[in-house]
Enzyme design. Structure first.
Site, PDB file in Angstrom:
ATOM      1  N   SER A 140       1.046  -1.084   0.102  1.00 38.49           N
ATOM      2  CA  SER A 140      -0.024  -0.316   0.467  1.00 38.49           C
ATOM      3  C   SER A 140       0.569   1.400   0.381  1.00 38.49           C
ATOM      4  O   SER A 140       2.445   1.056   0.557  1.00 38.49           O
ATOM      5  CB  SER A 140      -1.185  -0.376   0.969  1.00 38.49           C
ATOM      6  OG  SER A 140      -1.439   1.162   1.294  1.00 38.49           O
ATOM      7  N   TYR A 153      -1.251  -0.733  10.632  1.00 41.57           N
ATOM      8  CA  TYR A 153      -0.899  -1.111   9.084  1.00 41.57           C
ATOM      9  C   TYR A 153      -0.113  -1.136   8.645  1.00 41.57           C
ATOM     10  O   TYR A 153      -0.007  -1.390   7.442  1.00 41.57           O
ATOM     11  CB  TYR A 153      -2.655  -0.707   8.575  1.00 41.57           C
ATOM     12  CG  TYR A 153      -2.731  -0.360   7.125  1.00 41.57           C
ATOM     13  CD1 TYR A 153      -3.701  -1.902   6.840  1.00 41.57           C
ATOM     14  CD2 TYR A 153      -2.685  -0.025   5.766  1.00 41.57           C
ATOM     15  CE1 TYR A 153      -3.618  -2.004   5.505  1.00 41.57           C
ATOM     16  CE2 TYR A 153      -2.560   0.072   4.755  1.00 41.57           C
ATOM     17  CZ  TYR A 153      -3.477  -0.956   4.621  1.00 41.57           C
ATOM     18  OH  TYR A 153      -3.832  -1.326   3.195  1.00 41.57           O
TER      19      TYR A 153
HETATM   20  N1  LIG Z   1      -8.785  -0.160  -1.003  1.00 42.68           N
HETATM   21  C1  LIG Z   1      -7.408   0.267  -0.813  1.00 42.68           C
HETATM   22  O1  LIG Z   1      -7.814   1.530  -0.576  1.00 42.68           O
HETATM   23  C2  LIG Z   1      -6.545  -0.431  -0.509  1.00 42.68           C
HETATM   24  C3  LIG Z   1      -5.143   0.890  -0.985  1.00 42.68           C
HETATM   25  C4  LIG Z   1      -3.900   0.277  -0.497  1.00 42.68           C
HETATM   26  C5  LIG Z   1      -4.081  -1.102  -0.389  1.00 42.68           C
HETATM   27  N2  LIG Z   1      -5.184  -2.043  -0.235  1.00 42.68           N
HETATM   28  C6  LIG Z   1      -4.532  -3.480  -0.006  1.00 42.68           C
HETATM   29  O2  LIG Z   1      -5.402  -4.412  -0.910  1.00 42.68           O
HETATM   30  C7  LIG Z   1      -5.217  -5.615  -0.005  1.00 42.68           C
HETATM   31  C8  LIG Z   1      -7.050  -5.863  -0.933  1.00 42.68           C
HETATM   32  O3  LIG Z   1      -7.846  -4.589  -0.194  1.00 42.68           O
HETATM   33  P1  LIG Z   1      -9.060  -4.179  -0.734  1.00 42.68           P
HETATM   34  O4  LIG Z   1      -9.364  -2.632  -0.533  1.00 42.68           O
HETATM   35  O5  LIG Z   1      -9.639  -5.194  -1.700  1.00 42.68           O
HETATM   36  O6  LIG Z   1     -10.004  -5.141   0.808  1.00 42.68           O
HETATM   37  P2  LIG Z   1     -11.352  -5.898   1.199  1.00 42.68           P
HETATM   38  O7  LIG Z   1     -11.577  -5.520   3.124  1.00 42.68           O
HETATM   39  O8  LIG Z   1     -12.710  -5.546  -0.188  1.00 42.68           O
HETATM   40  O9  LIG Z   1     -11.229  -7.593   0.861  1.00 42.68           O
HETATM   41  C9  LIG Z   1     -10.640  -8.267   1.977  1.00 42.68           C
HETATM   42  C10 LIG Z   1     -10.971  -9.054   2.202  1.00 42.68           C
HETATM   43  O10 LIG Z   1      -9.403  -9.686   2.294  1.00 42.68           O
HETATM   44  C11 LIG Z   1     -10.245 -11.172   3.732  1.00 42.68           C
HETATM   45  N3  LIG Z   1      -9.609 -11.646   4.875  1.00 42.68           N
HETATM   46  C12 LIG Z   1     -10.036 -10.803   6.294  1.00 42.68           C
HETATM   47  N4  LIG Z   1      -9.404 -12.253   6.982  1.00 42.68           N
HETATM   48  C13 LIG Z   1      -8.582 -12.693   6.094  1.00 42.68           C
HETATM   49  C14 LIG Z   1      -8.432 -14.326   6.155  1.00 42.68           C
HETATM   50  N5  LIG Z   1      -7.227 -14.712   7.701  1.00 42.68           N
HETATM   51  N6  LIG Z   1      -8.066 -14.898   4.943  1.00 42.68           N
HETATM   52  C15 LIG Z   1      -7.900 -14.583   4.099  1.00 42.68           C
HETATM   53  N7  LIG Z   1      -9.445 -13.294   3.523  1.00 42.68           N
HETATM   54  C16 LIG Z   1      -9.287 -12.962   4.676  1.00 42.68           C
HETATM   55  C17 LIG Z   1     -11.713 -10.222   3.816  1.00 42.68           C
HETATM   56  O11 LIG Z   1     -12.948 -11.440   3.865  1.00 42.68           O
HETATM   57  C18 LIG Z   1     -11.689  -9.654   2.239  1.00 42.68           C
HETATM   58  O12 LIG Z   1     -12.977 -10.608   1.562  1.00 42.68           O
HETATM   59  C19 LIG Z   1      -6.087  -5.266   0.744  1.00 42.68           C
HETATM   60  O13 LIG Z   1      -4.138  -5.826   1.470  1.00 42.68           O
HETATM   61  C20 LIG Z   1      -5.108  -4.021   1.132  1.00 42.68           C
HETATM   62  O14 LIG Z   1      -4.243  -3.932   1.969  1.00 42.68           O
HETATM   63  C21 LIG Z   1      -6.014  -1.424  -0.995  1.00 42.68           C
END
Ligand SMILES: NC(=O)c1ccc[n+]([C@@H]2O[C@H](COP(=O)([O-])OP(=O)(O)OC[C@H]3O[C@@H](n4cnc5c(N)ncnc54)[C@H](O)[C@@H]3O)[C@@H](O)[C@H]2O)c1
Length: 258
Positions: A140, A153
């Site tokens: 991120s 985080y």
């Molecule tokens: N959305 C953003 O703005 C953003 C920005 C930077 C980085 N990211 C990173 O991208 C990735 C995806 O983010 P997103 O926005 O799609 O998140 P999201 O919350 O939509 O999806 C996350 C998923 O992880 C699953 N999860 C949680 N604990 C788990 C476990 N123990 N085992 C397996 N699955 C598990 C959840 O059930 C969920 O389906 C993450 O790593 C996040 O940190 C997101």
């Protein structure tokens, strides 16, 4: 020929957001996916939506046995494994002085230890089977810069960058590539606060490319790193953030030349 023809990928956190969009696009590009997630209802629904080229596996990335079972399930279902995307995350926002050990562990266990365990499980299969592989880990912008009220985080995501470099170097001799992507703010269920149009516009206004990210923006970078187009790329980090992480000087008052 489609980029992922005859290829199989596990996507953890694939039930939602960036992971789900990556799964859809991987299949559209000829591949087959296993959606690995703790959310069985949502994960099953995404797999059903994608069709026969997708299957759901209940994977808890913080549990090594569950990671190993996810790999075994994938090989039993689709016959092979070529790619892994580590997208699972849980959040624990709080000022560090108030952050409980339970909340710290929740973020680190899924985001960092989970990335380690799942990558290790996939890598063991690749090494044992002398199969090349490609891993993309979700870091991120928060892994590059401290993120106010999200210290567990940010620390986790900084660790994911180093872990990706470490795996990338250790496994280059096995032809297993490991890279990280650093998305900026991206509209997903994780960032539901961006459904407020005022918040979304304000964030677009501070993003050099003038909009917030969408899951497909991040998915396309992930697919590049999974594909043979990136066959010479490992232990590397790709920022996908509309220029956000490099825009510090845009926010300096007193500039005289714009
Ligand atoms: N959305 C953003 O703005 C953003 C920005 C930077 C980085 N990211 C990173 O991208 C990735 C995806 O983010 P997103 O926005 O799609 O998140 P999201 O919350 O939509 O999806 C996350 C998923 O992880 C699953 N999860 C949680 N604990 C788990 C476990 N123990 N085992 C397996 N699955 C598990 C959840 O059930 C969920 O389906 C993450 O790593 C996040 O940190 C997101």
């Amino acid at each position: 020929m489609a980029r992922f023809e005859d290829r199989v990928c596990i996507i953890t956190g694939g039930a939602s957001g960036i992971g789900a969009e990556t799964a859809r696009r991987y299949v559209r590009d000829g591949g087959r996916v296993v959606i690995g997630d703790v959310d069985e209802a949502l994960g099953g629904a995404i797999a059903d939506e994608i069709g026969d080229a997708a299957a759901f596996a209940p994977i808890d990335v913080s549990d090594p046995d569950s990671c190993a079972s996810g790999v075994a399930f994938t090989v039993a279902t689709f016959g092979r494994l070529d790619g892994l995307v580590n997208s699972a995350i849980r959040m624990g926002p709080a000022p560090l002085e108030d952050l409980s050990l339970a909340d710290w562990n929740k973020v680190v266990d899924v985001g960092l230890t989970g990335t380690f365990l799942m990558t290790q499980a996939a890598g063991r299969w690749w090494i044992d089977n002398e199969n090349p592989g490609a891993v993309v880990n979700l870091s991120s912008t928060g892994g590059l810069h401290p993120y106010n009220l999200a210290g567990a985080y940010s620390t986790t995501k900084a660790g994911v960058i180093m872990l990706s470099k470490q795996f990338g170097l250790e496994w280059a001799k096995h032809h297993i590539r490991v890279n990280a992507v650093c998305p900026g703010h991206t509209e997903t269920p994780l960032t539901a606060y961006m459904r407020d149009p005022a918040v979304k516009q304000a964030r677009a206004d501070v993003t050099p490319l003038g909009r917030v990210g969408q899951p497909e923006d991040i998915a396309e970078g992930i697919l590049y790193l999974l594909s043979d187009d990136a066959s010479y790329v490992t232990a590397s980090t790709l920022d996908i953030d509309g220029g956000m992480a490099r825009s510090l000087f845009n926010h300096m008052p007193g500039r005289k030349w714009d």
